[in-house]
Design an enzyme around this catalytic site. Sequence first.
Site, PDB file in Angstrom:
ATOM      1  N   HIS A 231      -7.566  -5.891  -0.782  1.00  0.00           N
ATOM      2  CA  HIS A 231      -6.207  -4.956  -0.618  1.00  0.00           C
ATOM      3  C   HIS A 231      -5.792  -5.719   0.419  1.00  0.00           C
ATOM      4  O   HIS A 231      -6.077  -6.023   1.661  1.00  0.00           O
ATOM      5  CB  HIS A 231      -6.523  -3.679  -0.221  1.00  0.00           C
ATOM      6  CG  HIS A 231      -5.344  -1.963  -0.556  1.00  0.00           C
ATOM      7  ND1 HIS A 231      -4.521  -2.228  -1.297  1.00  0.00           N
ATOM      8  CD2 HIS A 231      -4.339  -1.789   0.430  1.00  0.00           C
ATOM      9  CE1 HIS A 231      -3.177  -1.113  -1.353  1.00  0.00           C
ATOM     10  NE2 HIS A 231      -3.641  -1.146   0.421  1.00  0.00           N
TER      11      HIS A 231
ATOM     12  N   SER B  14       0.642  -1.466  -0.235  1.00  0.00           N
ATOM     13  CA  SER B  14       0.419  -0.190   0.078  1.00  0.00           C
ATOM     14  C   SER B  14       0.506   1.623  -0.003  1.00  0.00           C
ATOM     15  O   SER B  14       1.617   1.553  -0.996  1.00  0.00           O
ATOM     16  CB  SER B  14      -0.522  -0.677   1.328  1.00  0.00           C
ATOM     17  OG  SER B  14      -1.987   1.152   0.947  1.00  0.00           O
TER      18      SER B  14
END
Length: 545
Positions: A467, A207
Amino acid sequence: MYCEKLILLLGCFWISSSASDPADPLLVDLPNGKLRGRDNGNYYSYESLPYAEPPVGDLRFEAPQPYKQQWTDTFDATQPPVLCMQWDQFIQGDDKLAGNEDCLTVSVYRPKNSSRNSFPVVAQIHGVAFMFGGASQNGHENFMREGNLILVKISYRLGPLGFVSTGDADLSGNFGLKDQRLALLWIKQNIASFGGEPENILVIGHSAGGGSVHLQVLREDFSKVAKAAISFSGNALDPWVVQQGGRGRAFELGRIVGCGQASDSVTLKKCLKSKPASEIVSAVRNFLVFAYVPFTPFGPVVESPEAPEAFISQHPIDIIKSGKFAQVPWAVTYTTEDGGYNAALLLEKQASSGRELIVDLNDRWFDWAPYLLFYRDSMTTIKDMDDYSRKLRQEYLGDRRFSVESYWDLQRLFTDVLFKNSTEISLDLHRKHGKSPVYAFVYDNPANTGIGQGLAKRTDINFGTVHGDDYFLIFENIVREPQLRSDEEIISRNFLKMLNDFVLSENGTLAFGTCDFQDNVGSSKLQLLSITRNGCENLELESFP
């Protein structure tokens, strides 16, 4: 720059003269003195080791300075790292302040039961929007079980303390990125004392950590501190990574904390240095439009070329096109529903109305979309923003309303705009302008529970492969159940072997299980590896014109 040269010169002496005590592997000699770690069964840990002077007082909003204090007593390296001060959106209640301003440390984890005398090294840069999180947010028990790699976790300044910028040389920004850089220099020069191989360092992140890794790679001198890099679900071209509009936010921050009289960067910086760190960080709540959107009100910026020790002074696209970046093997990834990280919060049922926040998008799309999708500061007129917002909605939802039933289309929009498209553009640019191997994979294997369920606070929705579903097979995370399925166990071990083989590869090759990654440099099409519960296969995509 002087600090980096000094460390590199001194490092030659440190490596030759410092070592752990073979009779007591918990005791390690560093230039600062002796430290003692902890025995954790199958690995040793040496935590909270300072690599920079505390960034407080006059050192706040400045490039980090190498840690130079000498320890008269043995340093206690058994305490877990503190969080860098942050406004943590996941803390319940109104007061979300956490952490400490004095936080610039690394933590080293070394295998214990192994036939190796030395180990390749994985340096991890943590994620979570450049705003919160920390070196201890992900576990490392799974990573350490193979006993093949040393792990080093890096802490760095976050939010306004790490990234406020007026866009000029006086308050240039990117202090968090500069922290990461100094930490990597520290690892390069000191890891041999822990049994690490300074010539075999792989830098990875997820991320915002992935975006950070890519930004580090875009410095030509990255090759001095690492051999290869992997960016999981984050790269420098993602629209939420490099920001615009920083100057306005910097002066707005000043107004909020009582520096409203400042009309220039020098005065603003001086005033902000005089304020309690807690006030500066708590001011983050004033930049949120709703819930915790935008996720990243303070993040990396393109610095002024006149800024001292500028980290980057060109946009990443221009850096890549120039070819003036580190020529090291690099891999970049995304998951098929990466955008769930940003979209899932819209499915949380609101206490006041009992309905999902996504329903409110029907009336607030033109207000909220520029913040949700990070184009608020990249367009000059309201008309441009409205036109783009209208185009996106029409392309992905047509005439349908925002609802739980249309959530997957919204999530696909978020995935494409915030992750997938920019990953493929980045891959294509590196393919055209780079010389070292460039790889990519897309992961499609949903976890039973993951960040989607955590953000939406519900388990009745299928979020797909969101994610972190891949990265959390390497480093465990509280948002997913700790027990892996049999297919995830196989994938997890393949990931760990992939990291080990990548850092040791002499020619930069990369493999996952039985599949070899295809290098994009020299290829006429984009090459990605698809990883699913059923195995892996190579994909080819048309390149960009």
